[in-house]
Design a protein around this motif. Structure first.
Motif, PDB file in Angstrom:
ATOM      1  N   PRO A 112       0.804  -1.235   0.000  1.00  0.00           N
ATOM      2  CA  PRO A 112       0.000   0.000   0.000  1.00  0.00           C
ATOM      3  C   PRO A 112       0.833   1.280   0.000  1.00  0.00           C
ATOM      4  O   PRO A 112       0.340   2.331  -0.417  1.00  0.00           O
ATOM      5  CB  PRO A 112      -0.833  -0.121   1.282  1.00  0.00           C
ATOM      6  N   ASP A 113       2.096   1.213   0.422  1.00  0.00           N
ATOM      7  CA  ASP A 113       2.955   2.401   0.383  1.00  0.00           C
ATOM      8  C   ASP A 113       3.363   2.771  -1.035  1.00  0.00           C
ATOM      9  O   ASP A 113       3.996   3.799  -1.255  1.00  0.00           O
ATOM     10  CB  ASP A 113       4.217   2.168   1.218  1.00  0.00           C
ATOM     11  N   ARG A 114       3.020   1.910  -2.006  1.00  0.00           N
ATOM     12  CA  ARG A 114       3.362   2.182  -3.412  1.00  0.00           C
ATOM     13  C   ARG A 114       2.114   2.341  -4.287  1.00  0.00           C
ATOM     14  O   ARG A 114       2.203   2.261  -5.505  1.00  0.00           O
ATOM     15  CB  ARG A 114       4.247   1.058  -3.968  1.00  0.00           C
ATOM     16  N   ALA A 115       0.966   2.553  -3.678  1.00  0.00           N
ATOM     17  CA  ALA A 115      -0.279   2.725  -4.440  1.00  0.00           C
ATOM     18  C   ALA A 115      -1.099   3.847  -3.807  1.00  0.00           C
ATOM     19  O   ALA A 115      -1.658   3.679  -2.724  1.00  0.00           O
ATOM     20  CB  ALA A 115      -1.071   1.423  -4.465  1.00  0.00           C
ATOM     21  N   PHE A 116      -1.146   4.985  -4.485  1.00  0.00           N
ATOM     22  CA  PHE A 116      -1.872   6.145  -3.967  1.00  0.00           C
ATOM     23  C   PHE A 116      -3.011   6.531  -4.907  1.00  0.00           C
ATOM     24  O   PHE A 116      -2.935   6.290  -6.111  1.00  0.00           O
ATOM     25  CB  PHE A 116      -0.939   7.355  -3.839  1.00  0.00           C
ATOM     26  N   TYR A 117      -4.047   7.148  -4.347  1.00  0.00           N
ATOM     27  CA  TYR A 117      -5.116   7.710  -5.176  1.00  0.00           C
ATOM     28  C   TYR A 117      -5.617   8.979  -4.514  1.00  0.00           C
ATOM     29  O   TYR A 117      -5.402   9.215  -3.319  1.00  0.00           O
ATOM     30  CB  TYR A 117      -6.243   6.703  -5.401  1.00  0.00           C
ATOM     31  N   GLY A 118      -6.297   9.797  -5.306  1.00  0.00           N
ATOM     32  CA  GLY A 118      -6.695  11.120  -4.833  1.00  0.00           C
ATOM     33  C   GLY A 118      -5.654  12.144  -5.277  1.00  0.00           C
ATOM     34  O   GLY A 118      -4.448  11.890  -5.213  1.00  0.00           O
ATOM     35  N   LEU A 119      -6.099  13.287  -5.745  1.00  0.00           N
ATOM     36  CA  LEU A 119      -5.211  14.259  -6.370  1.00  0.00           C
ATOM     37  C   LEU A 119      -4.096  14.728  -5.444  1.00  0.00           C
ATOM     38  O   LEU A 119      -2.928  14.795  -5.837  1.00  0.00           O
ATOM     39  CB  LEU A 119      -6.017  15.461  -6.883  1.00  0.00           C
ATOM     40  N   LYS A 120      -4.411  15.054  -4.191  1.00  0.00           N
ATOM     41  CA  LYS A 120      -3.394  15.595  -3.294  1.00  0.00           C
ATOM     42  C   LYS A 120      -2.296  14.580  -3.013  1.00  0.00           C
ATOM     43  O   LYS A 120      -1.102  14.905  -3.054  1.00  0.00           O
ATOM     44  CB  LYS A 120      -4.034  16.059  -1.988  1.00  0.00           C
ATOM     45  N   HIS A 121      -2.667  13.345  -2.739  1.00  0.00           N
ATOM     46  CA  HIS A 121      -1.661  12.311  -2.491  1.00  0.00           C
ATOM     47  C   HIS A 121      -0.813  12.055  -3.727  1.00  0.00           C
ATOM     48  O   HIS A 121       0.410  11.902  -3.641  1.00  0.00           O
ATOM     49  CB  HIS A 121      -2.351  11.016  -2.044  1.00  0.00           C
ATOM     50  N   VAL A 122      -1.461  11.987  -4.885  1.00  0.00           N
ATOM     51  CA  VAL A 122      -0.735  11.700  -6.126  1.00  0.00           C
ATOM     52  C   VAL A 122       0.211  12.863  -6.455  1.00  0.00           C
ATOM     53  O   VAL A 122       1.349  12.640  -6.893  1.00  0.00           O
ATOM     54  CB  VAL A 122      -1.719  11.427  -7.280  1.00  0.00           C
ATOM     55  N   GLU A 123      -0.235  14.089  -6.245  1.00  0.00           N
ATOM     56  CA  GLU A 123       0.640  15.249  -6.485  1.00  0.00           C
ATOM     57  C   GLU A 123       1.866  15.205  -5.580  1.00  0.00           C
ATOM     58  O   GLU A 123       2.986  15.498  -6.009  1.00  0.00           O
ATOM     59  CB  GLU A 123      -0.127  16.552  -6.260  1.00  0.00           C
ATOM     60  N   LYS A 124       1.674  14.839  -4.315  1.00  0.00           N
ATOM     61  CA  LYS A 124       2.809  14.765  -3.383  1.00  0.00           C
ATOM     62  C   LYS A 124       3.775  13.647  -3.795  1.00  0.00           C
ATOM     63  O   LYS A 124       4.993  13.803  -3.691  1.00  0.00           O
ATOM     64  CB  LYS A 124       2.302  14.565  -1.954  1.00  0.00           C
ATOM     65  N   ALA A 125       3.219  12.525  -4.264  1.00  0.00           N
ATOM     66  CA  ALA A 125       4.081  11.444  -4.753  1.00  0.00           C
ATOM     67  C   ALA A 125       4.868  11.911  -5.971  1.00  0.00           C
ATOM     68  O   ALA A 125       6.048  11.577  -6.144  1.00  0.00           O
ATOM     69  CB  ALA A 125       3.243  10.220  -5.095  1.00  0.00           C
ATOM     70  N   ASN A 126       4.228  12.725  -6.808  1.00  0.00           N
ATOM     71  CA  ASN A 126       4.911  13.238  -7.995  1.00  0.00           C
ATOM     72  C   ASN A 126       6.020  14.207  -7.613  1.00  0.00           C
ATOM     73  O   ASN A 126       7.082  14.240  -8.255  1.00  0.00           O
ATOM     74  CB  ASN A 126       3.905  13.923  -8.920  1.00  0.00           C
ATOM     75  N   GLU A 127       5.793  15.006  -6.561  1.00  0.00           N
ATOM     76  CA  GLU A 127       6.837  15.916  -6.085  1.00  0.00           C
ATOM     77  C   GLU A 127       8.083  15.142  -5.663  1.00  0.00           C
ATOM     78  O   GLU A 127       9.204  15.639  -5.790  1.00  0.00           O
ATOM     79  CB  GLU A 127       6.304  16.757  -4.918  1.00  0.00           C
ATOM     80  N   ALA A 128       7.866  13.926  -5.172  1.00  0.00           N
ATOM     81  CA  ALA A 128       8.986  13.069  -4.770  1.00  0.00           C
ATOM     82  C   ALA A 128       9.557  12.286  -5.960  1.00  0.00           C
ATOM     83  O   ALA A 128      10.444  11.453  -5.776  1.00  0.00           O
ATOM     84  CB  ALA A 128       8.524  12.099  -3.671  1.00  0.00           C
ATOM     85  N   MET A 129       9.026  12.545  -7.161  1.00  0.00           N
ATOM     86  CA  MET A 129       9.438  11.851  -8.397  1.00  0.00           C
ATOM     87  C   MET A 129       9.295  10.342  -8.237  1.00  0.00           C
ATOM     88  O   MET A 129      10.115   9.556  -8.720  1.00  0.00           O
ATOM     89  CB  MET A 129      10.878  12.222  -8.781  1.00  0.00           C
ATOM     90  N   ALA A 130       8.228   9.934  -7.550  1.00  0.00           N
ATOM     91  CA  ALA A 130       8.045   8.522  -7.210  1.00  0.00           C
ATOM     92  C   ALA A 130       7.090   7.793  -8.135  1.00  0.00           C
ATOM     93  O   ALA A 130       6.960   6.569  -8.056  1.00  0.00           O
ATOM     94  CB  ALA A 130       7.537   8.410  -5.773  1.00  0.00           C
TER      95      ALA A 130
END
Length: 264
Positions: free
Chosen positions: A168-186
């Motif tokens: 689950p630490d590698r599967a996100f949904y929802g715009l805010k979570h996904v944007e934060k994951a993108n900020e981490a280039m993940a």
């Protein structure tokens, strides 16, 4: 606003390639929702058949076919492309495909042999690029391309659910979570519904477009789901945007998902 309706690079879903050809002329193309991108043009002068002597014609035709095969191998990435249309008038497409796969067997060309099922033969009036449009209107082609894209969406969503269950630490949904994951280039794979690009709020549409562009810049894969397909409906239940990550981002997964209601 036009750019918001059709996000980022025009090749965003160029998972379809095409070879439109006639004797002596061929175009190798990538087909996207908005345009056809020509990657190679092959022209070879084919002498007419002479009574009792067809050798010059046959040699030139073989040279033409070989150059087209080389162009296919050079310009089509079979890891991305799911379908290759071979369009021509008459029997050119059949003769070319017969030649290509006979040579592939002789030379043990695994690239072509392993992807043989991706080739689909279809009629066109000529080998000019404009003739591809009529080939794409063929009901059999429309059905095949629709099934190809849908199959890719279904697999991507299945991969996301498996990741959500097991890592689950590698599967996100929802715009805010996904944007934060993108900020981490993940983000390895972004799943997003085409419905989000029709959001009434211009700023929100721009936010989704920026996310898609950024994921691609970071070498991530973007899967744009059709809201008319069952997989798109399922993604819509997860706010319409989700991501499979390259590596765990534990600090984000512990946050409460605020976006499921706020960003809709």
């Amino acid at each position: 606003l036009g750019r918001l309706e059709q996000p980022c690079d025009p090749a965003w879903s160029a998972d379809v390639a095409a070879v439109v050809m006639q004797e002596g002329l061929a175009h190798v193309c990538l087909v996207t929702p908005s345009m056809t991108l020509t990657r190679a043009k092959v022209e070879v002068n084919i002498p007419r058949k002479r009574k009792g002597n067809c050798s010059q014609h046959d040699r030139a035709l073989e040279r033409f076919y070989e150059q087209v095969v080389q162009a296919i191998q050079r310009h089509i990435n079979f890891e991305v492309v799911k379908c290759v249309l071979v369009a021509s008038p008459g029997f050119v497409r059949e003769q070319f495909c017969d030649y290509m796969f006979q040579q592939a067997v002789k030379t043990d060309n695994k690239l072509l042999l392993e992807n043989r099922s991706k080739f689909l033969q279809v009629h066109s009036s000529s080998g000019h690029k404009y003739a591809l449009k009529e080939a794409l209107c063929d009901p059999a082609v429309t059905s095949r391309l629709s099934d190809t894209k849908a199959a890719g969406e279904v697999k991507a969503l299945d991969d996301f659910y498996k990741m959500l269950q097991h890592e689950p630490d590698r599967a996100f949904y929802g715009l805010k979570h996904v944007e934060k994951a993108n900020e981490a280039m993940a983000i390895d794979t972004l799943l997003i519904s085409d419905e989000l690009f029709r959001h009434q709020d211009v700023a929100t549409r721009a936010r989704y477009v920026k996310l898609v562009d950024s994921v691609r810049e970071n070498m991530g894969t973007v899967r744009i789901f059709s809201s008319l397909h069952v997989s798109g409906e399922q993604l819509g239940q997860l706010t319409g945007v989700a991501a499979i990550l390259r590596f765990p981002v534990a600090e984000l997964s512990d946050q409460e998902d605020e976006s499921s209601s706020e960003e809709d």
